[in-house]
Design a protein around this motif. Structure first.
Motif, PDB file in Angstrom:
ATOM      1  N   MET A   1       0.860  -1.190   0.000  1.00 15.29           N
ATOM      2  CA  MET A   1       0.000   0.000   0.000  1.00 15.29           C
ATOM      3  C   MET A   1       0.897   1.240   0.000  1.00 15.29           C
ATOM      4  O   MET A   1       1.548   1.560   0.999  1.00 15.29           O
ATOM      5  CB  MET A   1      -0.896  -0.010   1.243  1.00 15.29           C
ATOM      6  CG  MET A   1      -1.940   1.103   1.260  1.00 15.29           C
ATOM      7  SD  MET A   1      -2.835   1.160   2.826  1.00 15.29           S
ATOM      8  CE  MET A   1      -3.551  -0.483   2.900  1.00 15.29           C
ATOM      9  N   ASP A   2       0.967   1.926  -1.121  1.00 12.25           N
ATOM     10  CA  ASP A   2       1.877   3.058  -1.278  1.00 12.25           C
ATOM     11  C   ASP A   2       1.190   4.344  -0.803  1.00 12.25           C
ATOM     12  O   ASP A   2       0.868   5.219  -1.594  1.00 12.25           O
ATOM     13  CB  ASP A   2       2.312   3.174  -2.738  1.00 12.25           C
ATOM     14  CG  ASP A   2       3.348   4.279  -2.940  1.00 12.25           C
ATOM     15  OD1 ASP A   2       3.951   4.689  -1.933  1.00 12.25           O
ATOM     16  OD2 ASP A   2       3.538   4.709  -4.088  1.00 12.25           O
ATOM     17  N   TRP A   3       1.018   4.461   0.510  1.00  8.75           N
ATOM     18  CA  TRP A   3       0.346   5.647   1.031  1.00  8.75           C
ATOM     19  C   TRP A   3       1.274   6.859   1.022  1.00  8.75           C
ATOM     20  O   TRP A   3       0.816   8.006   0.957  1.00  8.75           O
ATOM     21  CB  TRP A   3      -0.186   5.400   2.448  1.00  8.75           C
ATOM     22  CG  TRP A   3       0.871   5.231   3.501  1.00  8.75           C
ATOM     23  CD1 TRP A   3       1.385   4.072   3.959  1.00  8.75           C
ATOM     24  CD2 TRP A   3       1.536   6.286   4.224  1.00  8.75           C
ATOM     25  NE1 TRP A   3       2.341   4.310   4.925  1.00  8.75           N
ATOM     26  CE2 TRP A   3       2.447   5.668   5.112  1.00  8.75           C
ATOM     27  CE3 TRP A   3       1.454   7.672   4.214  1.00  8.75           C
ATOM     28  CZ2 TRP A   3       3.265   6.392   5.972  1.00  8.75           C
ATOM     29  CZ3 TRP A   3       2.272   8.402   5.068  1.00  8.75           C
ATOM     30  CH2 TRP A   3       3.154   7.771   5.934  1.00  8.75           C
ATOM     31  N   GLU A   4       2.594   6.624   1.093  1.00 12.71           N
ATOM     32  CA  GLU A   4       3.531   7.740   1.165  1.00 12.71           C
ATOM     33  C   GLU A   4       3.424   8.650  -0.045  1.00 12.71           C
ATOM     34  O   GLU A   4       3.418   9.890   0.089  1.00 12.71           O
ATOM     35  CB  GLU A   4       4.967   7.217   1.299  1.00 12.71           C
ATOM     36  CG  GLU A   4       5.283   6.574   2.636  1.00 12.71           C
ATOM     37  CD  GLU A   4       5.055   5.071   2.616  1.00 12.71           C
ATOM     38  OE1 GLU A   4       4.370   4.590   1.671  1.00 12.71           O
ATOM     39  OE2 GLU A   4       5.542   4.373   3.528  1.00 12.71           O
ATOM     40  N   ALA A   5       3.331   8.067  -1.239  1.00 12.03           N
ATOM     41  CA  ALA A   5       3.214   8.885  -2.446  1.00 12.03           C
ATOM     42  C   ALA A   5       1.920   9.676  -2.439  1.00 12.03           C
ATOM     43  O   ALA A   5       1.884  10.842  -2.865  1.00 12.03           O
ATOM     44  CB  ALA A   5       3.289   7.995  -3.688  1.00 12.03           C
ATOM     45  N   ARG A   6       0.863   9.064  -1.956  1.00  9.83           N
ATOM     46  CA  ARG A   6      -0.424   9.771  -1.874  1.00  9.83           C
ATOM     47  C   ARG A   6      -0.357  10.911  -0.858  1.00  9.83           C
ATOM     48  O   ARG A   6      -0.896  12.002  -1.091  1.00  9.83           O
ATOM     49  CB  ARG A   6      -1.541   8.791  -1.510  1.00  9.83           C
ATOM     50  CG  ARG A   6      -1.921   7.832  -2.646  1.00  9.83           C
ATOM     51  CD  ARG A   6      -2.981   6.854  -2.171  1.00  9.83           C
ATOM     52  NE  ARG A   6      -3.467   5.977  -3.214  1.00  9.83           N
ATOM     53  CZ  ARG A   6      -4.543   6.186  -3.950  1.00  9.83           C
ATOM     54  NH1 ARG A   6      -5.254   7.301  -3.760  1.00  9.83           N
ATOM     55  NH2 ARG A   6      -4.934   5.329  -4.859  1.00  9.83           N
ATOM     56  N   ALA A   7       0.278  10.667   0.271  1.00  5.60           N
ATOM     57  CA  ALA A   7       0.396  11.714   1.292  1.00  5.60           C
ATOM     58  C   ALA A   7       1.251  12.872   0.781  1.00  5.60           C
ATOM     59  O   ALA A   7       0.944  14.044   1.051  1.00  5.60           O
ATOM     60  CB  ALA A   7       0.985  11.134   2.575  1.00  5.60           C
ATOM     61  N   GLU A   8       2.293  12.568   0.058  1.00  9.39           N
ATOM     62  CA  GLU A   8       3.125  13.629  -0.511  1.00  9.39           C
ATOM     63  C   GLU A   8       2.337  14.452  -1.527  1.00  9.39           C
ATOM     64  O   GLU A   8       2.457  15.685  -1.576  1.00  9.39           O
ATOM     65  CB  GLU A   8       4.365  13.017  -1.160  1.00  9.39           C
ATOM     66  CG  GLU A   8       5.371  12.476  -0.153  1.00  9.39           C
ATOM     67  CD  GLU A   8       6.532  11.765  -0.819  1.00  9.39           C
ATOM     68  OE1 GLU A   8       6.547  11.725  -2.082  1.00  9.39           O
ATOM     69  OE2 GLU A   8       7.404  11.247  -0.099  1.00  9.39           O
ATOM     70  N   ALA A   9       1.530  13.782  -2.342  1.00 10.50           N
ATOM     71  CA  ALA A   9       0.697  14.502  -3.315  1.00 10.50           C
ATOM     72  C   ALA A   9      -0.323  15.385  -2.603  1.00 10.50           C
ATOM     73  O   ALA A   9      -0.594  16.519  -3.031  1.00 10.50           O
ATOM     74  CB  ALA A   9       0.008  13.511  -4.244  1.00 10.50           C
ATOM     75  N   LEU A  10      -0.889  14.875  -1.511  1.00  6.55           N
ATOM     76  CA  LEU A  10      -1.839  15.669  -0.728  1.00  6.55           C
ATOM     77  C   LEU A  10      -1.135  16.889  -0.140  1.00  6.55           C
ATOM     78  O   LEU A  10      -1.678  18.006  -0.172  1.00  6.55           O
ATOM     79  CB  LEU A  10      -2.449  14.815   0.386  1.00  6.55           C
ATOM     80  CG  LEU A  10      -3.410  15.523   1.342  1.00  6.55           C
ATOM     81  CD1 LEU A  10      -4.635  16.049   0.604  1.00  6.55           C
ATOM     82  CD2 LEU A  10      -3.828  14.594   2.480  1.00  6.55           C
ATOM     83  N   ALA A  11       0.059  16.693   0.394  1.00 10.67           N
ATOM     84  CA  ALA A  11       0.811  17.807   0.976  1.00 10.67           C
ATOM     85  C   ALA A  11       1.106  18.868  -0.078  1.00 10.67           C
ATOM     86  O   ALA A  11       1.006  20.074   0.182  1.00 10.67           O
ATOM     87  CB  ALA A  11       2.103  17.298   1.601  1.00 10.67           C
ATOM     88  N   ASP A  12       1.484  18.443  -1.294  1.00 18.40           N
ATOM     89  CA  ASP A  12       1.733  19.394  -2.375  1.00 18.40           C
ATOM     90  C   ASP A  12       0.472  20.185  -2.719  1.00 18.40           C
ATOM     91  O   ASP A  12       0.546  21.363  -3.088  1.00 18.40           O
ATOM     92  CB  ASP A  12       2.227  18.659  -3.624  1.00 18.40           C
ATOM     93  CG  ASP A  12       3.659  18.170  -3.486  1.00 18.40           C
ATOM     94  OD1 ASP A  12       4.395  18.731  -2.647  1.00 18.40           O
ATOM     95  OD2 ASP A  12       4.038  17.232  -4.210  1.00 18.40           O
ATOM     96  N   LYS A  13      -0.672  19.544  -2.563  1.00 24.27           N
ATOM     97  CA  LYS A  13      -1.945  20.186  -2.919  1.00 24.27           C
ATOM     98  C   LYS A  13      -2.396  21.194  -1.878  1.00 24.27           C
ATOM     99  O   LYS A  13      -2.931  22.254  -2.223  1.00 24.27           O
ATOM    100  CB  LYS A  13      -3.020  19.113  -3.114  1.00 24.27           C
ATOM    101  CG  LYS A  13      -4.382  19.655  -3.525  1.00 24.27           C
ATOM    102  CD  LYS A  13      -5.370  18.528  -3.760  1.00 24.27           C
ATOM    103  CE  LYS A  13      -6.720  19.077  -4.211  1.00 24.27           C
ATOM    104  NZ  LYS A  13      -7.695  17.975  -4.464  1.00 24.27           N
ATOM    105  N   VAL A  14      -2.199  20.898  -0.592  1.00 25.75           N
ATOM    106  CA  VAL A  14      -2.805  21.722   0.461  1.00 25.75           C
ATOM    107  C   VAL A  14      -1.810  22.658   1.148  1.00 25.75           C
ATOM    108  O   VAL A  14      -2.192  23.425   2.028  1.00 25.75           O
ATOM    109  CB  VAL A  14      -3.514  20.848   1.522  1.00 25.75           C
ATOM    110  CG1 VAL A  14      -4.556  19.960   0.865  1.00 25.75           C
ATOM    111  CG2 VAL A  14      -2.519  20.008   2.317  1.00 25.75           C
ATOM    112  N   THR A  15      -0.534  22.591   0.778  1.00 22.61           N
ATOM    113  CA  THR A  15       0.462  23.503   1.345  1.00 22.61           C
ATOM    114  C   THR A  15       1.320  24.074   0.220  1.00 22.61           C
ATOM    115  O   THR A  15       1.293  23.587  -0.912  1.00 22.61           O
ATOM    116  CB  THR A  15       1.379  22.803   2.367  1.00 22.61           C
ATOM    117  OG1 THR A  15       2.202  21.860   1.681  1.00 22.61           O
ATOM    118  CG2 THR A  15       0.582  22.084   3.437  1.00 22.61           C
ATOM    119  N   ASP A  16       2.111  25.081   0.554  1.00 22.73           N
ATOM    120  CA  ASP A  16       3.057  25.652  -0.399  1.00 22.73           C
ATOM    121  C   ASP A  16       4.411  24.930  -0.304  1.00 22.73           C
ATOM    122  O   ASP A  16       4.709  24.304   0.723  1.00 22.73           O
ATOM    123  CB  ASP A  16       3.259  27.144  -0.105  1.00 22.73           C
ATOM    124  CG  ASP A  16       1.989  27.939  -0.319  1.00 22.73           C
ATOM    125  OD1 ASP A  16       1.256  27.623  -1.272  1.00 22.73           O
ATOM    126  OD2 ASP A  16       1.728  28.865   0.486  1.00 22.73           O
TER     127      ASP A  16
END
Length: 380
Positions: A1-16
């Motif tokens: 389960m590659d959650w790390e890549a998803r979390a990084e994408a979420l971080a890129d979306k909701v933060t600068d």
């Protein structure tokens, strides 16, 4: 389960890219905080979602910028059995990450400062804060003991061990803190006093006010006042509650609003609006007529809105699409008439004086707002 890549994408979306919150969002496995949740169906009602039974849907939901409802009425998704029907209003959620980050920014957190996270929920804000500040600097409280215990159990394997307290923050909060960030709608008046008492002199509060979208931030002065502004930002959080569910005393008034003829029947000036979704208008209605609850229904092209109040006042406005509505009102207050006065002002001035207003909260919990000649008091 590659959650790390998803979390990084979420971080890129909701933060600068230069945000100090980018790393915490990217490091927290949000899916572990929300193994099960409720989804509202288009036709009404709630459907239970279980992450383990559909890993793709779980990852999609957990790492999207959306709120996930974890508790409806008194039934938490973790405790629901197949076939259970949740009834009532949402009473807990995993707040959408972009809003969590915005509230943390409003809190002006920094190294060495102690934080009180008011409204644990699924534990997302607690996790982000503990990741950045260190667990020893973070305390999280919620009225629901299950929420605090579940969050503690889920954060510990991530390496986060902040302090959790199960208590009613409108009654008493032990200790004092440099920063308080509330992701529940705090009630102006007596219910706000314990929060003010828990804020140290020179400390900062960031909260919304109950039944409004107003984010109020301020610094605590030596005289006990919290002085600041209504941010030019908005958020909608659940009201604080003192028990398993919100009181249902307005159910009878809602029933009258849906079925009865009012003692005043008129034609409204403006089209029917879902007041709860018209955030600025809804906020001003709470300022002028505190305690109003709203409802909204559609049937084909017919739209119907309801306003009810604890004093027994109610209003119903119904019309086809944008036609002038037939308005029924009853009780000591004319709720739809007050709503139309607010909409008149919005149209005449191009806006309402709420966002950007100066704010002062006195130690008794009363909120004083002002902008130019406009002044208002909440919780007196």
């Amino acid at each position: 389960m590659d959650w790390e890549a998803r979390a990084e994408a979420l971080a890129d979306k909701v933060t600068d890219p230069d945000s100090r919150w980018l790393a915490p969002v990217a490091r927290v496995p949000r899916h572990e905080l929300v193994p099960r949740w409720w989804e509202r169906e288009p036709a009404g009602g709630w459907t239970l979602r279980d992450g383990a039974s559909d890993l793709t849907a779980w990852m999609d939901a957990a790492y999207s910028d959306r709120s996930l409802i974890t508790r409806v009425g008194a039934l938490h998704a973790d405790h629901a059995e197949p076939g259970d029907q949740a009834e009532g209003l949402p009473t807990s959620s995993a707040t959408l990450p972009s809003l969590v980050v915005r509230m943390l920014r409003h809190g002006r957190l920094g190294a060495g400062l102690s934080l009180l996270d008011l409204g644990t929920g699924a534990g997302g804000l607690t996790a982000y804060a503990a990741c950045r500040l260190g667990s020893d600097h973070v305390t999280s409280v919620d009225v629901d003991p299950y929420l605090t215990s579940a969050a503690a159990e889920r954060l510990a394997p991530m390496g986060f061990r902040p302090r959790f307290l199960a208590l009613d923050a409108t009654v008493e909060i032990p200790g004092t803190y440099d920063r308080i960030v509330a992701t529940v709608g705090l009630p102006p008046g007596p219910g706000l006093r314990p929060v003010l008492g828990a804020l140290r002199e020179g400390g900062r509060l960031a909260t919304t006010l109950g039944r409004t979208s107003l984010i109020l931030t301020g610094w605590k002065r030596a005289n006990g006042d919290v002085v600041g502004v209504v941010e030019r930002d908005m958020a909608g959080f659940m009201l604080t509650r003192s028990g398993d569910d919100y009181p249902s005393e307005l159910a009878e008034v809602f029933a009258l609003a849906r079925e009865a003829d009012g003692d005043e029947i008129s034609t409204g000036r403006y089209p029917v609006v879902d007041v709860s979704a018209a955030w600025e208008v809804r906020s001003m209605l709470e300022v002028t007529t505190p305690g109003v609850e709203t409802g909204y229904e559609t049937s084909g092209r017919t739209r119907t809105a309801y306003l009810v109040h604890p004093d027994g006042s109610w209003a119903r406005a119904s019309a086809e699409w944008t036609a002038p509505p037939e308005v029924h009102q009853n009780g000591p207050q004319r709720l739809w008439s007050e709503l139309e006065r607010i909409r008149n002002r919005l149209n005449a001035e191009g806006g309402l004086p709420l966002y950007g207003a100066q704010a002062r909260i006195t130690p008794d919990g009363v909120v004083h707002l002002s902008r130019g000649r406009w002044k208002a008091t909440m919780g007196a």
